[in-house]
Scaffold this motif. Structure first.
Motif, PDB file in Angstrom:
ATOM      1  N   MET A  45       0.832  -1.193   0.000  1.00  0.00           N
ATOM      2  CA  MET A  45       0.000   0.000   0.000  1.00  0.00           C
ATOM      3  C   MET A  45       0.875   1.255   0.000  1.00  0.00           C
ATOM      4  O   MET A  45       1.881   1.320   0.708  1.00  0.00           O
ATOM      5  CB  MET A  45      -0.919   0.036   1.223  1.00  0.00           C
ATOM      6  N   LEU A  46       0.462   2.231  -0.808  1.00  0.00           N
ATOM      7  CA  LEU A  46       0.989   3.584  -0.729  1.00  0.00           C
ATOM      8  C   LEU A  46      -0.086   4.459  -0.109  1.00  0.00           C
ATOM      9  O   LEU A  46      -1.272   4.314  -0.421  1.00  0.00           O
ATOM     10  CB  LEU A  46       1.349   4.107  -2.122  1.00  0.00           C
ATOM     11  N   ALA A  47       0.295   5.349   0.774  1.00  0.00           N
ATOM     12  CA  ALA A  47      -0.663   6.241   1.449  1.00  0.00           C
ATOM     13  C   ALA A  47      -0.134   7.661   1.394  1.00  0.00           C
ATOM     14  O   ALA A  47       1.070   7.896   1.550  1.00  0.00           O
ATOM     15  CB  ALA A  47      -0.880   5.802   2.898  1.00  0.00           C
ATOM     16  N   TRP A  48      -1.065   8.615   1.189  1.00  0.00           N
ATOM     17  CA  TRP A  48      -0.654   9.998   0.964  1.00  0.00           C
ATOM     18  C   TRP A  48      -1.806  10.912   1.347  1.00  0.00           C
ATOM     19  O   TRP A  48      -2.933  10.715   0.903  1.00  0.00           O
ATOM     20  CB  TRP A  48      -0.314  10.168  -0.511  1.00  0.00           C
ATOM     21  N   ASN A  49      -1.538  11.918   2.174  1.00  0.00           N
ATOM     22  CA  ASN A  49      -2.505  12.977   2.453  1.00  0.00           C
ATOM     23  C   ASN A  49      -2.087  14.215   1.685  1.00  0.00           C
ATOM     24  O   ASN A  49      -0.990  14.749   1.904  1.00  0.00           O
ATOM     25  CB  ASN A  49      -2.568  13.286   3.951  1.00  0.00           C
ATOM     26  N   PHE A 156      -9.962  11.451 -15.531  1.00  0.00           N
ATOM     27  CA  PHE A 156      -9.880  11.443 -14.072  1.00  0.00           C
ATOM     28  C   PHE A 156      -8.945  10.338 -13.590  1.00  0.00           C
ATOM     29  O   PHE A 156      -8.097  10.552 -12.713  1.00  0.00           O
ATOM     30  CB  PHE A 156     -11.283  11.271 -13.485  1.00  0.00           C
ATOM     31  N   HIS A 157      -9.090   9.146 -14.166  1.00  0.00           N
ATOM     32  CA  HIS A 157      -8.221   8.016 -13.810  1.00  0.00           C
ATOM     33  C   HIS A 157      -6.761   8.371 -14.059  1.00  0.00           C
ATOM     34  O   HIS A 157      -5.889   8.162 -13.203  1.00  0.00           O
ATOM     35  CB  HIS A 157      -8.634   6.789 -14.628  1.00  0.00           C
ATOM     36  N   ASP A 158      -6.482   8.935 -15.230  1.00  0.00           N
ATOM     37  CA  ASP A 158      -5.106   9.296 -15.570  1.00  0.00           C
ATOM     38  C   ASP A 158      -4.559  10.363 -14.631  1.00  0.00           C
ATOM     39  O   ASP A 158      -3.371  10.355 -14.280  1.00  0.00           O
ATOM     40  CB  ASP A 158      -5.034   9.794 -17.018  1.00  0.00           C
ATOM     41  N   PHE A 159      -5.419  11.303 -14.223  1.00  0.00           N
ATOM     42  CA  PHE A 159      -4.996  12.351 -13.296  1.00  0.00           C
ATOM     43  C   PHE A 159      -4.550  11.746 -11.967  1.00  0.00           C
ATOM     44  O   PHE A 159      -3.487  12.105 -11.430  1.00  0.00           O
ATOM     45  CB  PHE A 159      -6.141  13.338 -13.079  1.00  0.00           C
ATOM     46  N   TRP A 164       0.468   9.966  -8.381  1.00  0.00           N
ATOM     47  CA  TRP A 164       1.358   8.984  -7.769  1.00  0.00           C
ATOM     48  C   TRP A 164       2.690   8.910  -8.510  1.00  0.00           C
ATOM     49  O   TRP A 164       3.742   8.728  -7.895  1.00  0.00           O
ATOM     50  CB  TRP A 164       0.693   7.611  -7.750  1.00  0.00           C
ATOM     51  N   ARG A 165       2.650   9.053  -9.834  1.00  0.00           N
ATOM     52  CA  ARG A 165       3.894   8.979 -10.602  1.00  0.00           C
ATOM     53  C   ARG A 165       4.804  10.162 -10.307  1.00  0.00           C
ATOM     54  O   ARG A 165       6.027  10.044 -10.405  1.00  0.00           O
ATOM     55  CB  ARG A 165       3.592   8.907 -12.103  1.00  0.00           C
ATOM     56  N   GLN A 166       4.245  11.311  -9.957  1.00  0.00           N
ATOM     57  CA  GLN A 166       5.079  12.452  -9.604  1.00  0.00           C
ATOM     58  C   GLN A 166       5.802  12.247  -8.287  1.00  0.00           C
ATOM     59  O   GLN A 166       6.827  12.868  -8.030  1.00  0.00           O
ATOM     60  CB  GLN A 166       4.227  13.726  -9.519  1.00  0.00           C
ATOM     61  N   GLY A 167       5.268  11.374  -7.451  1.00  0.00           N
ATOM     62  CA  GLY A 167       5.935  11.057  -6.201  1.00  0.00           C
ATOM     63  C   GLY A 167       5.742  12.118  -5.135  1.00  0.00           C
ATOM     64  O   GLY A 167       4.865  12.972  -5.214  1.00  0.00           O
ATOM     65  N   ARG A 313       9.378   2.676 -19.159  1.00  0.00           N
ATOM     66  CA  ARG A 313      10.091   1.719 -18.307  1.00  0.00           C
ATOM     67  C   ARG A 313      11.316   2.373 -17.669  1.00  0.00           C
ATOM     68  O   ARG A 313      11.585   2.178 -16.494  1.00  0.00           O
ATOM     69  CB  ARG A 313      10.513   0.499 -19.131  1.00  0.00           C
ATOM     70  N   ARG A 314      12.044   3.181 -18.431  1.00  0.00           N
ATOM     71  CA  ARG A 314      13.223   3.852 -17.899  1.00  0.00           C
ATOM     72  C   ARG A 314      12.839   4.831 -16.793  1.00  0.00           C
ATOM     73  O   ARG A 314      13.515   4.933 -15.781  1.00  0.00           O
ATOM     74  CB  ARG A 314      13.954   4.582 -19.025  1.00  0.00           C
ATOM     75  N   GLY A 315      11.729   5.550 -16.990  1.00  0.00           N
ATOM     76  CA  GLY A 315      11.281   6.496 -15.974  1.00  0.00           C
ATOM     77  C   GLY A 315      10.908   5.811 -14.683  1.00  0.00           C
ATOM     78  O   GLY A 315      11.213   6.301 -13.597  1.00  0.00           O
ATOM     79  N   VAL A 316      10.226   4.661 -14.777  1.00  0.00           N
ATOM     80  CA  VAL A 316       9.864   3.896 -13.575  1.00  0.00           C
ATOM     81  C   VAL A 316      11.108   3.415 -12.867  1.00  0.00           C
ATOM     82  O   VAL A 316      11.217   3.460 -11.637  1.00  0.00           O
ATOM     83  CB  VAL A 316       8.946   2.714 -13.945  1.00  0.00           C
ATOM     84  N   ALA A 317      12.103   2.944 -13.644  1.00  0.00           N
ATOM     85  CA  ALA A 317      13.345   2.467 -13.040  1.00  0.00           C
ATOM     86  C   ALA A 317      14.066   3.597 -12.319  1.00  0.00           C
ATOM     87  O   ALA A 317      14.604   3.429 -11.221  1.00  0.00           O
ATOM     88  CB  ALA A 317      14.243   1.868 -14.120  1.00  0.00           C
ATOM     89  N   ASP A 318      14.054   4.785 -12.910  1.00  0.00           N
ATOM     90  CA  ASP A 318      14.701   5.944 -12.283  1.00  0.00           C
ATOM     91  C   ASP A 318      14.009   6.299 -10.977  1.00  0.00           C
ATOM     92  O   ASP A 318      14.647   6.617  -9.983  1.00  0.00           O
ATOM     93  CB  ASP A 318      14.684   7.143 -13.230  1.00  0.00           C
ATOM     94  N   GLU A 319      12.636   6.262 -10.979  1.00  0.00           N
ATOM     95  CA  GLU A 319      11.886   6.569  -9.759  1.00  0.00           C
ATOM     96  C   GLU A 319      12.190   5.548  -8.668  1.00  0.00           C
ATOM     97  O   GLU A 319      12.328   5.877  -7.505  1.00  0.00           O
ATOM     98  CB  GLU A 319      10.384   6.574 -10.054  1.00  0.00           C
ATOM     99  N   GLY A 320      12.295   4.268  -9.092  1.00  0.00           N
ATOM    100  CA  GLY A 320      12.580   3.222  -8.108  1.00  0.00           C
ATOM    101  C   GLY A 320      13.947   3.354  -7.485  1.00  0.00           C
ATOM    102  O   GLY A 320      14.187   2.919  -6.353  1.00  0.00           O
ATOM    103  N   ALA A 321      14.877   3.992  -8.217  1.00  0.00           N
ATOM    104  CA  ALA A 321      16.230   4.157  -7.681  1.00  0.00           C
ATOM    105  C   ALA A 321      16.329   5.326  -6.726  1.00  0.00           C
ATOM    106  O   ALA A 321      17.284   5.458  -5.968  1.00  0.00           O
ATOM    107  CB  ALA A 321      17.213   4.361  -8.832  1.00  0.00           C
ATOM    108  N   ALA A 322      15.299   6.208  -6.756  1.00  0.00           N
ATOM    109  CA  ALA A 322      15.339   7.385  -5.881  1.00  0.00           C
ATOM    110  C   ALA A 322      15.059   6.979  -4.444  1.00  0.00           C
ATOM    111  O   ALA A 322      14.309   6.050  -4.183  1.00  0.00           O
ATOM    112  CB  ALA A 322      14.300   8.409  -6.352  1.00  0.00           C
ATOM    113  N   PRO A 323      15.658   7.649  -3.480  1.00  0.00           N
ATOM    114  CA  PRO A 323      15.402   7.308  -2.061  1.00  0.00           C
ATOM    115  C   PRO A 323      13.962   7.600  -1.701  1.00  0.00           C
ATOM    116  O   PRO A 323      13.369   8.570  -2.167  1.00  0.00           O
ATOM    117  CB  PRO A 323      16.377   8.222  -1.306  1.00  0.00           C
TER     118      PRO A 323
END
Length: 325
Positions: A45-49, A156-159, A164-167, A313-323
């Motif tokens: 789960m990811l959670a965000w306020n 709306f779904h894409d928004f 979440w993709r912006q982190g 795929r490269r963008g997801v990999a970059d996000e996953g490498a971020a702390p």
């Protein structure tokens, strides 16, 4: 605004996972509980306020989720948007079967329950008043399945996914947070106006039940055969023992066509696979998902998500490498 928090059962001993998960969901949405008959239950789960939006993005094995009535605080609304898998949402006397892309609005002030296959959801709880200001007919749309296949539903779904993709945006300008909240309510109202489905067949319960049963069979056929290159309108009609015209009319009520819906589901699955990784080339992925031409797959993916599959795929990999915060 809080940082995005991530939770998972992977480090929890199997006998303790449900207890851990129940403690977690009750802390986020008071009164929520989870049951599962499987000893192999697992979840992430990811959670965000974000301002007045309390958002989670859970995925887990099959489970039953319930929530007791929340009697505290201002009047709020809770949105469940199905990303993967399916769920049966019950509140009061209303039942809604959700397939990928569908969504339902409920109230946390009355008990509700969901029966879920292995799934991923986007869930947002928020104040009722700002949405009611934008969509006065909200009460008529509560606890009813709303199609995410309409243009407004897809936007709306894409928004939500893009947030979440912006982190983590915990250090963002407060104006950004206020702007996101305003866009959220505007897009929810637009999705509600375009979703339809809530009132179709209301004057004829038997016709509505027949339409619902057929829609469920057709969408189940799409889900089961999504990666078959031969999947098309005529094969759906044959599998469901109905006419091509009936299939076309059914998808028209969802605001789309059979071919567009199939393509949309394949591209969503492609985006998920690219996010997870573990496969070979982009060409192999294209053929695995039922595309006969990898160049066509890349072109469609770029049109849908604004970037080529390889860049995604490269963008997801970059996000996953971020702390992580």
């Amino acid at each position: 605004m809080t940082a995005i928090r991530k939770f998972a059962t992977s480090a929890i001993a199997p006998p303790e996972r449900l207890r851990f998960w129940n403690d977690l969901v009750d802390r986020i949405y008071t009164g929520t509980y989870v049951n599962s008959a499987s000893p192999a239950f697992s979840g992430e789960m990811l959670a965000w306020n974000l301002g007045d939006l309390a958002m989670i993005r859970p995925r887990s094995t099959a489970s039953a989720v319930g929530r007791l009535a929340d009697t505290s605080g201002e009047e709020r609304v809770i949105l469940h948007l199905q990303c993967r898998g399916s769920s049966l949402h019950r509140q009061g006397t209303a039942e809604s079967l959700l397939e990928p892309g569908d969504f339902v609005f409920g109230t946390p002030h009355t008990p509700y329950a969901l029966e879920l296959t292995a799934h991923e959801l986007l869930v947002v709880e928020f104040p009722r008043a700002p949405l009611l200001d934008r969509f006065p007919g909200l009460d008529d749309a509560m606890s009813r399945r709303l199609s995410g296949a309409s243009p407004g539903g897809r936007v709306f779904h894409d928004f939500l996914l893009s947030l979440w993709r912006q982190g983590d945006q915990s250090d963002a300008d407060p104006d950004w947070q206020d702007g996101v909240s305003g866009v959220f309510y505007d897009l929810v109202a637009m999705a509600l106006r375009g979703a339809g489905g809530a009132s179709r067949g209301a004057g004829n319960p038997h016709a509505l039940a027949a339409e619902t049963a057929l829609r469920e069979r057709v969408l189940a056929q799409v889900a089961a055969n999504l990666c078959d290159p031969a999947l098309r309108t005529v094969t759906l009609a044959q599998a469901c023992n109905t006419s091509v015209r009936t299939i076309q009319n059914l998808f028209a009520t969802l605001g789309t066509t059979p071919s567009a819906y199939i393509l949309e589901q394949r591209l969503r699955l492609a985006a998920d696979r690219l996010s997870v990784g573990g496969f070979g080339s982009i060409t192999e992925l294209a053929f695995e998902l039922g595309f006969n031409d990898s160049a066509y797959f890349t072109r469609c993916f770029r049109q849908r998500y604004g970037q080529a599959p390889r860049d995604w795929r490269r963008g997801v990999a970059d996000e996953g490498a971020a702390p992580q915060s």
